[in-house]
Design a protein around this motif. Structure first.
Motif, PDB file in Angstrom:
ATOM      1  N   ALA A 112      20.747 -17.760   3.532  1.00 57.91           N
ATOM      2  CA  ALA A 112      21.236 -16.586   2.556  1.00 57.91           C
ATOM      3  C   ALA A 112      19.816 -16.028   3.104  1.00 57.91           C
ATOM      4  O   ALA A 112      18.541 -16.515   3.310  1.00 57.91           O
ATOM      5  N   SER A 113      19.615 -14.890   2.240  1.00 60.93           N
ATOM      6  CA  SER A 113      18.328 -14.062   2.293  1.00 60.93           C
ATOM      7  C   SER A 113      18.316 -13.463   0.559  1.00 60.93           C
ATOM      8  O   SER A 113      19.404 -13.130   0.524  1.00 60.93           O
TER       9      SER A 113
ATOM     10  N   ASP B  80      20.870 -11.666  -1.492  1.00 60.41           N
ATOM     11  CA  ASP B  80      22.155 -11.558  -1.224  1.00 60.41           C
ATOM     12  C   ASP B  80      22.836 -12.250  -2.439  1.00 60.41           C
ATOM     13  O   ASP B  80      22.016 -12.884  -3.777  1.00 60.41           O
ATOM     14  N   ARG B  81      24.391 -12.560  -2.013  1.00 61.73           N
ATOM     15  CA  ARG B  81      25.430 -13.324  -3.525  1.00 61.73           C
ATOM     16  C   ARG B  81      25.662 -14.471  -2.495  1.00 61.73           C
ATOM     17  O   ARG B  81      26.047 -14.104  -1.617  1.00 61.73           O
TER      18      ARG B  81
ATOM     19  N   SER C 165      24.051 -14.585  -7.956  1.00 60.37           N
ATOM     20  CA  SER C 165      24.222 -13.045  -7.619  1.00 60.37           C
ATOM     21  C   SER C 165      22.216 -13.088  -7.247  1.00 60.37           C
ATOM     22  O   SER C 165      21.923 -13.875  -8.062  1.00 60.37           O
TER      23      SER C 165
END
Lengths: 115, 107
Positions: B13-14, B17-18, B76
């Motif tokens: 993920a970045s 992101d959530r 989140s």
């Protein structure tokens, strides 16, 4: 501040024994259950044992039952794990944790079982 | 014995992101579940207890939900310090058991 300091780890041959200690401070040790959790190199966490303060009962993972014994000395604020008949697969970092629900952790002590 | 099945085992993920990580218990455990974060070379740290109660000092971007057999940890607005490995723990019945872990990596 809660502090848990493990000691007693080291290199032991298969079939050997070792006793881990965990010195606790910063909380009322005698009123808390205490647990051990381990982590083999590069692997996930594995719950090992708990000493329940409510009734003095002890419980173990299937993988160590009959070989490991958890105990405590409330006068010394210290938790122990006596490990007998050690196997290669017992090689891990052993963490002492506060409470039955693992709400605080020590930094761990490495146990290496190897010939 | 209760088995905890955690998924995914890894996740890319970045920042911003959530993400969601799930744990499924092989039988009902009420809300007797905690979530832990572990960074490389460090001891784990508890983030959430009783399935949804945030540990003091843990940022509010972390949240937990679920009861019975299905549980979720949601992060989140991912921050750089959140990239770590996460574990769930059931403490409903002995022997207690942990999930296999989810490694959250930077995309």
């Amino acid at each position: 501040e809660v502090q848990l300091v493990e000691s007693g780890g080291g290199l032991v041959q298969p079939g050997g024994s070792l006793r881990l200690s965990c010195a606790a401070s910063g909380f009322n040790f005698s009123t808390y259950s205490m647990s051990w959790v381990r982590q083999a190199p590069g692997k996930g966490l594995e719950w090992v044992s708990v000493f329940c303060v409510q009734d003095g009962s002890t419980h173990y993972a299937d993988s160590v039952r009959g070989r490991f014994t958890i105990s405590r000395d409330n006068s010394r604020n210290t938790l122990y794990l006596q490990m007998n008949t050690l196997r290669d697969e017992d090689t891990a970092v052993y963490y002492c944790t506060k409470g039955g629900h693992l709400d605080a952790w020590g930094q761990g002590t490495l146990v290496t079982v190897s010939s | 014995d209760i088995q905890m099945t955690q998924s995914p085992s890894s996740l890319s993920a970045s920042v911003g992101d959530r993400v969601a990580i799930t744990c499924r218990a092989s039988q009902g455990i009420r809300s007797d579940l905690g979530w832990f974060q572990q960074k490389p070379g460090k001891a784990p740290k508890r983030l959430i207890y009783a399935a949804s109660t945030l540990e003091s000092g843990v940022p509010s971007r972390f949240s937990g939900s679920g009861s019975g057999t299905d549980f979720t940890l949601t992060i989140s607005d991912l921050q750089p310090e959140d990239f770590a490995t996460y574990y769930c723990l059931q403490h409903n019945s002995y022997p207690y058991s942990l999930g296999q872990g989810t490694r959250l990596e930077v995309k």
